[in-house]
Write a protein that holds these residues in place. Structure first.
Motif, PDB file in Angstrom:
ATOM      1  N   VAL A 124     -35.248 -55.084 -48.047  1.00 34.03           N
ATOM      2  CA  VAL A 124     -36.333 -55.321 -47.092  1.00 34.03           C
ATOM      3  C   VAL A 124     -37.609 -55.716 -47.835  1.00 34.03           C
ATOM      4  O   VAL A 124     -38.306 -56.653 -47.443  1.00 34.03           O
ATOM      5  CB  VAL A 124     -36.585 -54.070 -46.207  1.00 34.03           C
ATOM      6  N   SER A 125     -37.908 -55.026 -48.934  1.00 34.17           N
ATOM      7  CA  SER A 125     -39.111 -55.363 -49.722  1.00 34.17           C
ATOM      8  C   SER A 125     -39.057 -56.802 -50.194  1.00 34.17           C
ATOM      9  O   SER A 125     -40.051 -57.521 -50.160  1.00 34.17           O
ATOM     10  CB  SER A 125     -39.227 -54.461 -50.949  1.00 34.17           C
ATOM     11  N   SER A 126     -37.883 -57.241 -50.642  1.00 31.65           N
ATOM     12  CA  SER A 126     -37.800 -58.611 -51.156  1.00 31.65           C
ATOM     13  C   SER A 126     -37.949 -59.622 -50.021  1.00 31.65           C
ATOM     14  O   SER A 126     -38.566 -60.665 -50.191  1.00 31.65           O
ATOM     15  CB  SER A 126     -36.499 -58.834 -51.931  1.00 31.65           C
ATOM     16  N   TYR A 127     -37.434 -59.307 -48.815  1.00 34.30           N
ATOM     17  CA  TYR A 127     -37.636 -60.206 -47.668  1.00 34.30           C
ATOM     18  C   TYR A 127     -39.118 -60.317 -47.323  1.00 34.30           C
ATOM     19  O   TYR A 127     -39.620 -61.395 -47.053  1.00 34.30           O
ATOM     20  CB  TYR A 127     -36.885 -59.703 -46.427  1.00 34.30           C
ATOM     21  N   VAL A 128     -39.790 -59.171 -47.324  1.00 30.39           N
ATOM     22  CA  VAL A 128     -41.219 -59.165 -46.984  1.00 30.39           C
ATOM     23  C   VAL A 128     -42.005 -59.987 -48.007  1.00 30.39           C
ATOM     24  O   VAL A 128     -42.864 -60.787 -47.644  1.00 30.39           O
ATOM     25  CB  VAL A 128     -41.765 -57.716 -46.914  1.00 30.39           C
ATOM     26  N   ARG A 129     -41.670 -59.815 -49.295  1.00 39.23           N
ATOM     27  CA  ARG A 129     -42.356 -60.593 -50.337  1.00 39.23           C
ATOM     28  C   ARG A 129     -42.137 -62.090 -50.142  1.00 39.23           C
ATOM     29  O   ARG A 129     -43.054 -62.889 -50.233  1.00 39.23           O
ATOM     30  CB  ARG A 129     -41.877 -60.173 -51.736  1.00 39.23           C
ATOM     31  N   GLU A 130     -40.886 -62.452 -49.853  1.00 49.17           N
ATOM     32  CA  GLU A 130     -40.565 -63.874 -49.635  1.00 49.17           C
ATOM     33  C   GLU A 130     -41.365 -64.437 -48.462  1.00 49.17           C
ATOM     34  O   GLU A 130     -41.950 -65.499 -48.528  1.00 49.17           O
ATOM     35  CB  GLU A 130     -39.062 -64.043 -49.335  1.00 49.17           C
ATOM     36  N   GLN A 131     -41.380 -63.665 -47.355  1.00 50.85           N
ATOM     37  CA  GLN A 131     -42.083 -64.144 -46.161  1.00 50.85           C
ATOM     38  C   GLN A 131     -43.583 -64.243 -46.418  1.00 50.85           C
ATOM     39  O   GLN A 131     -44.231 -65.160 -45.961  1.00 50.85           O
ATOM     40  CB  GLN A 131     -41.804 -63.211 -44.971  1.00 50.85           C
ATOM     41  N   TYR A 166     -41.433 -58.070 -38.045  1.00 52.97           N
ATOM     42  CA  TYR A 166     -41.776 -58.240 -39.454  1.00 52.97           C
ATOM     43  C   TYR A 166     -41.813 -56.905 -40.207  1.00 52.97           C
ATOM     44  O   TYR A 166     -42.452 -55.957 -39.766  1.00 52.97           O
ATOM     45  CB  TYR A 166     -43.144 -58.928 -39.523  1.00 52.97           C
ATOM     46  N   GLY A 167     -41.083 -56.835 -41.328  1.00 52.27           N
ATOM     47  CA  GLY A 167     -41.106 -55.634 -42.174  1.00 52.27           C
ATOM     48  C   GLY A 167     -40.337 -54.447 -41.614  1.00 52.27           C
ATOM     49  O   GLY A 167     -40.488 -53.325 -42.093  1.00 52.27           O
ATOM     50  N   HIS A 168     -39.513 -54.669 -40.601  1.00 59.46           N
ATOM     51  CA  HIS A 168     -38.737 -53.587 -39.990  1.00 59.46           C
ATOM     52  C   HIS A 168     -37.248 -53.750 -40.258  1.00 59.46           C
ATOM     53  O   HIS A 168     -36.792 -54.807 -40.677  1.00 59.46           O
ATOM     54  CB  HIS A 168     -38.940 -53.576 -38.465  1.00 59.46           C
ATOM     55  N   VAL A 169     -36.513 -52.681 -39.975  1.00 62.10           N
ATOM     56  CA  VAL A 169     -35.049 -52.738 -39.953  1.00 62.10           C
ATOM     57  C   VAL A 169     -34.616 -52.189 -38.596  1.00 62.10           C
ATOM     58  O   VAL A 169     -35.149 -51.183 -38.127  1.00 62.10           O
ATOM     59  CB  VAL A 169     -34.442 -51.870 -41.086  1.00 62.10           C
ATOM     60  N   ILE A 170     -33.671 -52.872 -37.966  1.00 71.54           N
ATOM     61  CA  ILE A 170     -33.116 -52.339 -36.712  1.00 71.54           C
ATOM     62  C   ILE A 170     -31.736 -51.782 -37.025  1.00 71.54           C
ATOM     63  O   ILE A 170     -30.867 -52.485 -37.546  1.00 71.54           O
ATOM     64  CB  ILE A 170     -33.030 -53.429 -35.619  1.00 71.54           C
ATOM     65  N   GLY A 171     -31.549 -50.496 -36.739  1.00 71.31           N
ATOM     66  CA  GLY A 171     -30.281 -49.833 -37.033  1.00 71.31           C
ATOM     67  C   GLY A 171     -29.471 -49.608 -35.771  1.00 71.31           C
ATOM     68  O   GLY A 171     -30.019 -49.436 -34.687  1.00 71.31           O
TER      69      GLY A 171
END
Length: 209
Positions: free
Chosen positions: A129-136, A11-16
């Protein structure tokens, strides 16, 4: 190639993709989002969530020829993930942009986002990522069991402790702490409960440990 669900993004991460370690994008993302690197992401450059990833096409890729097109087609044919294609649209690569747009949007049905450079790409990734976190968080607010995931994740010492368990790296440690919330609850978890988070083999290792 990576399919949906085979990469679990905490949650709230990015995997590069490991190849981006030390790049300008990675340096600019540090401190803004939680970025982790992994080998074996195949055609994907960054995973924003379990179902959404980014394929990055640089100015050099565009100028070098058609290899990037083959990569996009391979990804689309082999993966059930939602792909966002970020393209460097510069003075040099501008002449190739229309052809890329036609391929990505019309033929492959993927999202295309042009950027001027890696710095702009890092801002874009941060916003996504911010928008995904807000949605979740919106979804989670109605569920008290999920609500705690929107609050700040476990303190560093707890995180390091969980990583000491055999078979548990950074990603799995985060997932376990999200699920169980404390060492106490993790110690009392059954193999079945652990399996749902980390799979059969690692669940058995944790339980034995």
């Amino acid at each position: 190639p990576v399919t949906a669900g085979s990469i679990v993004v905490p949650y709230g991460h990015v995997i590069g993709n490991e190849k981006w370690r030390g790049s300008e994008i990675a340096q600019r993302l540090q401190g803004k989002i939680r970025l982790m690197f992994e080998d074996g992401l195949g055609l994907v450059d960054f995973h924003l969530s379990n179902r959404t990833c980014i394929l990055y096409i640089s100015e050099a890729d565009l100028v070098a020829g058609d290899e990037f097109k083959r990569r996009l087609v391979r990804f689309r044919n082999a993966s059930s993930l939602g792909g966002i294609v970020i393209v460097e649209k510069t003075r040099i690569s501008d002449q190739y942009f229309l052809a890329v747009q036609k391929l990505v949007v019309l033929e492959l049905g993927m999202v295309l986002l042009p950027v001027a450079n890696q710095g702009e790409a890092s801002q874009l990734i941060t916003q996504l990522v911010s928008s995904y976190v807000r949605e979740q968080c919106k979804d989670h607010n109605s569920n008290p069991f999920l609500r705690k995931q929107c609050s700040q994740l476990a303190e560093p010492s707890l995180f390091r402790t969980v990583q000491q368990i055999p078979g548990v790296g950074k990603t799995k440690a985060l997932l376990l702490l999200q699920q169980f919330g404390s060492i106490h609850r993790l110690c009392n978890a059954s193999v079945k409960e652990l399996e749902l988070v980390v799979g059969q083999t690692v669940a058995q290792q944790i339980y034995t440990f």
